[in-house]
Design a protein around this motif. Sequence first.
Motif, PDB file in Angstrom:
ATOM      1  N   ALA A 101      10.008  -5.090  20.050  1.00  0.00           N
ATOM      2  CA  ALA A 101      10.083  -5.020  18.758  1.00  0.00           C
ATOM      3  C   ALA A 101       8.824  -4.737  18.095  1.00  0.00           C
ATOM      4  O   ALA A 101       8.669  -4.404  16.912  1.00  0.00           O
ATOM      5  N   THR A 102       7.587  -4.771  18.878  1.00  0.00           N
ATOM      6  CA  THR A 102       6.398  -4.665  18.397  1.00  0.00           C
ATOM      7  C   THR A 102       6.151  -2.919  18.445  1.00  0.00           C
ATOM      8  O   THR A 102       6.082  -2.410  19.360  1.00  0.00           O
ATOM      9  N   ARG A 103       5.873  -2.428  17.396  1.00  0.00           N
ATOM     10  CA  ARG A 103       5.745  -0.973  17.322  1.00  0.00           C
ATOM     11  C   ARG A 103       4.413  -0.649  17.024  1.00  0.00           C
ATOM     12  O   ARG A 103       3.759   0.447  17.078  1.00  0.00           O
ATOM     13  N   THR A 104       3.327  -1.543  16.531  1.00  0.00           N
ATOM     14  CA  THR A 104       2.124  -1.474  16.093  1.00  0.00           C
ATOM     15  C   THR A 104       1.157  -2.279  17.052  1.00  0.00           C
ATOM     16  O   THR A 104       1.928  -3.374  17.378  1.00  0.00           O
ATOM     17  N   SER A 105      -0.180  -2.219  17.198  1.00  0.00           N
ATOM     18  CA  SER A 105      -1.023  -2.982  17.799  1.00  0.00           C
ATOM     19  C   SER A 105      -0.950  -4.477  17.231  1.00  0.00           C
ATOM     20  O   SER A 105      -1.067  -4.676  15.912  1.00  0.00           O
ATOM     21  N   PRO A 106      -0.518  -5.607  17.995  1.00  0.00           N
ATOM     22  CA  PRO A 106      -0.624  -6.733  17.409  1.00  0.00           C
ATOM     23  C   PRO A 106      -2.185  -7.170  17.296  1.00  0.00           C
ATOM     24  O   PRO A 106      -2.937  -7.014  18.067  1.00  0.00           O
ATOM     25  N   GLY A 107      -2.455  -8.210  16.083  1.00  0.00           N
ATOM     26  CA  GLY A 107      -3.792  -8.668  15.852  1.00  0.00           C
ATOM     27  C   GLY A 107      -4.019  -9.437  17.087  1.00  0.00           C
ATOM     28  O   GLY A 107      -3.475 -10.330  17.580  1.00  0.00           O
ATOM     29  N   GLY A 108      -5.386  -9.337  17.578  1.00  0.00           N
ATOM     30  CA  GLY A 108      -5.914 -10.210  18.419  1.00  0.00           C
ATOM     31  C   GLY A 108      -5.508  -9.954  20.165  1.00  0.00           C
ATOM     32  O   GLY A 108      -6.496 -10.314  20.881  1.00  0.00           O
ATOM     33  N   ALA A 109      -4.481  -9.116  20.203  1.00  0.00           N
ATOM     34  CA  ALA A 109      -4.124  -8.897  21.649  1.00  0.00           C
ATOM     35  C   ALA A 109      -5.028  -7.522  22.089  1.00  0.00           C
ATOM     36  O   ALA A 109      -5.321  -6.568  21.415  1.00  0.00           O
ATOM     37  N   ARG A 110      -5.527  -7.524  23.100  1.00  0.00           N
ATOM     38  CA  ARG A 110      -6.274  -6.632  23.654  1.00  0.00           C
ATOM     39  C   ARG A 110      -5.274  -5.445  24.232  1.00  0.00           C
ATOM     40  O   ARG A 110      -5.120  -5.294  25.573  1.00  0.00           O
ATOM     41  N   CYS A 111      -4.820  -4.660  23.385  1.00  0.00           N
ATOM     42  CA  CYS A 111      -3.815  -3.683  23.590  1.00  0.00           C
ATOM     43  C   CYS A 111      -4.033  -2.632  22.752  1.00  0.00           C
ATOM     44  O   CYS A 111      -4.102  -2.816  21.364  1.00  0.00           O
ATOM     45  N   ASN A 112      -3.751  -1.293  23.173  1.00  0.00           N
ATOM     46  CA  ASN A 112      -3.468  -0.391  21.921  1.00  0.00           C
ATOM     47  C   ASN A 112      -2.114   0.497  22.078  1.00  0.00           C
ATOM     48  O   ASN A 112      -1.355   0.505  23.239  1.00  0.00           O
ATOM     49  N   VAL A 113      -1.452   0.518  20.982  1.00  0.00           N
ATOM     50  CA  VAL A 113       0.132   1.127  21.045  1.00  0.00           C
ATOM     51  C   VAL A 113       0.101   2.329  20.482  1.00  0.00           C
ATOM     52  O   VAL A 113      -0.495   2.459  19.326  1.00  0.00           O
ATOM     53  N   TYR A 114       0.472   3.586  20.960  1.00  0.00           N
ATOM     54  CA  TYR A 114       0.612   5.027  20.716  1.00  0.00           C
ATOM     55  C   TYR A 114       2.012   5.075  20.536  1.00  0.00           C
ATOM     56  O   TYR A 114       2.907   4.769  21.592  1.00  0.00           O
ATOM     57  N   THR A 115       2.580   5.485  19.372  1.00  0.00           N
ATOM     58  CA  THR A 115       3.876   5.836  19.155  1.00  0.00           C
ATOM     59  C   THR A 115       3.836   7.506  19.243  1.00  0.00           C
ATOM     60  O   THR A 115       3.047   8.081  19.357  1.00  0.00           O
ATOM     61  N   GLN A 116       5.038   8.037  18.934  1.00  0.00           N
ATOM     62  CA  GLN A 116       5.402   9.470  18.865  1.00  0.00           C
ATOM     63  C   GLN A 116       4.566  10.300  18.191  1.00  0.00           C
ATOM     64  O   GLN A 116       3.788  11.288  18.522  1.00  0.00           O
ATOM     65  N   PRO A 117       4.253  10.016  16.801  1.00  0.00           N
ATOM     66  CA  PRO A 117       2.836  10.641  16.229  1.00  0.00           C
ATOM     67  C   PRO A 117       1.688  10.548  16.787  1.00  0.00           C
ATOM     68  O   PRO A 117       0.867  11.883  16.719  1.00  0.00           O
ATOM     69  N   ALA A 134      -7.027   5.507  16.976  1.00  0.00           N
ATOM     70  CA  ALA A 134      -5.727   4.832  17.352  1.00  0.00           C
ATOM     71  C   ALA A 134      -6.139   3.897  18.279  1.00  0.00           C
ATOM     72  O   ALA A 134      -5.382   2.854  18.701  1.00  0.00           O
ATOM     73  N   ALA A 135      -7.477   3.789  18.963  1.00  0.00           N
ATOM     74  CA  ALA A 135      -7.861   2.968  20.052  1.00  0.00           C
ATOM     75  C   ALA A 135      -8.684   2.001  19.597  1.00  0.00           C
ATOM     76  O   ALA A 135      -9.179   1.217  20.275  1.00  0.00           O
ATOM     77  N   SER A 136      -8.547   1.727  18.306  1.00  0.00           N
ATOM     78  CA  SER A 136      -9.687   0.788  17.915  1.00  0.00           C
ATOM     79  C   SER A 136      -9.219  -0.686  18.129  1.00  0.00           C
ATOM     80  O   SER A 136     -10.262  -1.632  18.027  1.00  0.00           O
ATOM     81  N   ASN A 137      -8.029  -1.053  18.459  1.00  0.00           N
ATOM     82  CA  ASN A 137      -7.758  -2.475  18.771  1.00  0.00           C
ATOM     83  C   ASN A 137      -8.407  -3.134  20.136  1.00  0.00           C
ATOM     84  O   ASN A 137      -8.804  -4.075  20.372  1.00  0.00           O
ATOM     85  N   TRP A 138      -8.203  -2.248  21.181  1.00  0.00           N
ATOM     86  CA  TRP A 138      -8.915  -2.396  22.357  1.00  0.00           C
ATOM     87  C   TRP A 138      -9.627  -1.238  22.741  1.00  0.00           C
ATOM     88  O   TRP A 138      -9.201  -0.496  23.603  1.00  0.00           O
ATOM     89  N   CYS A 139     -10.903  -0.896  22.170  1.00  0.00           N
ATOM     90  CA  CYS A 139     -11.811   0.355  22.313  1.00  0.00           C
ATOM     91  C   CYS A 139     -12.060   0.389  24.166  1.00  0.00           C
ATOM     92  O   CYS A 139     -12.408  -0.698  24.645  1.00  0.00           O
ATOM     93  N   PRO A 140     -11.790   1.577  24.686  1.00  0.00           N
ATOM     94  CA  PRO A 140     -12.224   1.773  26.000  1.00  0.00           C
ATOM     95  C   PRO A 140     -13.536   1.320  26.218  1.00  0.00           C
ATOM     96  O   PRO A 140     -14.001   0.953  27.278  1.00  0.00           O
ATOM     97  N   THR A 141     -14.354   1.479  25.200  1.00  0.00           N
ATOM     98  CA  THR A 141     -16.217   1.468  25.675  1.00  0.00           C
ATOM     99  C   THR A 141     -16.220  -0.148  25.682  1.00  0.00           C
ATOM    100  O   THR A 141     -17.214  -0.540  26.288  1.00  0.00           O
ATOM    101  N   THR A 142     -15.447  -0.761  25.339  1.00  0.00           N
ATOM    102  CA  THR A 142     -15.623  -2.352  25.333  1.00  0.00           C
ATOM    103  C   THR A 142     -14.744  -2.904  26.832  1.00  0.00           C
ATOM    104  O   THR A 142     -14.922  -4.150  26.931  1.00  0.00           O
ATOM    105  N   ARG A 143     -14.256  -2.101  27.324  1.00  0.00           N
ATOM    106  CA  ARG A 143     -13.518  -2.424  28.552  1.00  0.00           C
ATOM    107  C   ARG A 143     -14.782  -2.909  29.689  1.00  0.00           C
ATOM    108  O   ARG A 143     -15.666  -2.182  29.919  1.00  0.00           O
ATOM    109  N   ASN A 144     -14.217  -3.877  30.693  1.00  0.00           N
ATOM    110  CA  ASN A 144     -15.557  -4.000  31.724  1.00  0.00           C
ATOM    111  C   ASN A 144     -15.062  -3.180  33.009  1.00  0.00           C
ATOM    112  O   ASN A 144     -14.158  -3.001  33.428  1.00  0.00           O
TER     113      ASN A 144
END
Length: 191
Positions: A101-117, A134-144
Amino acid sequence: MRRNERGAALVEFALVTPVLLILTLTAWEFTLIWLRNQAVINASQSAARAAAQAGTAEEADQAAVRAAKAALGDRWDRIDRIVIYALDSDGSTPAACVDLATRTSPGGARCNVYTQPDVVQADDAAHFSCGGGAASNWCPTTRNGDLLSADWLGVRVDYNDTWVSNVVPWGSYTLADTTVMRIEPRVDPNP
């Protein structure tokens, strides 16, 4: 063959042919679904592999979306969404990240949601930037990406399509697959 038997054969043929045709078309439809499911599995694996190889580079998610798009070939426009997420500390998938049911990035979760656009803009690096992209919720540069403690990431691909022959009256169907991989650690040759 007698005349009345010939007529009976024609009636039997007329009764059996539609049933055989429906069975054949239904088998064809489910074969297409199986093939598309294999393509979705391949897209999920390709996207996870691309994201894991890109590691902590800012273009990691863009590489993942492009890989999923390429794996689906000319059917890429049926991608409903691609979710790239960090596994929880206990190794489980965060429920907020993969809830259908979630179509956009949920607040606080470490994930990025990409839709058709987002998939349409897969070649635009600025669209996947961490600074408001689009990658601002869990930025790849912050990954370990450390050698001994690299993050585990998951990629879920949701694919939506319609029946080809409409013999099966269910409208559309959704296929989904998730692949989990560890970010490939970057080893500094000059510590």
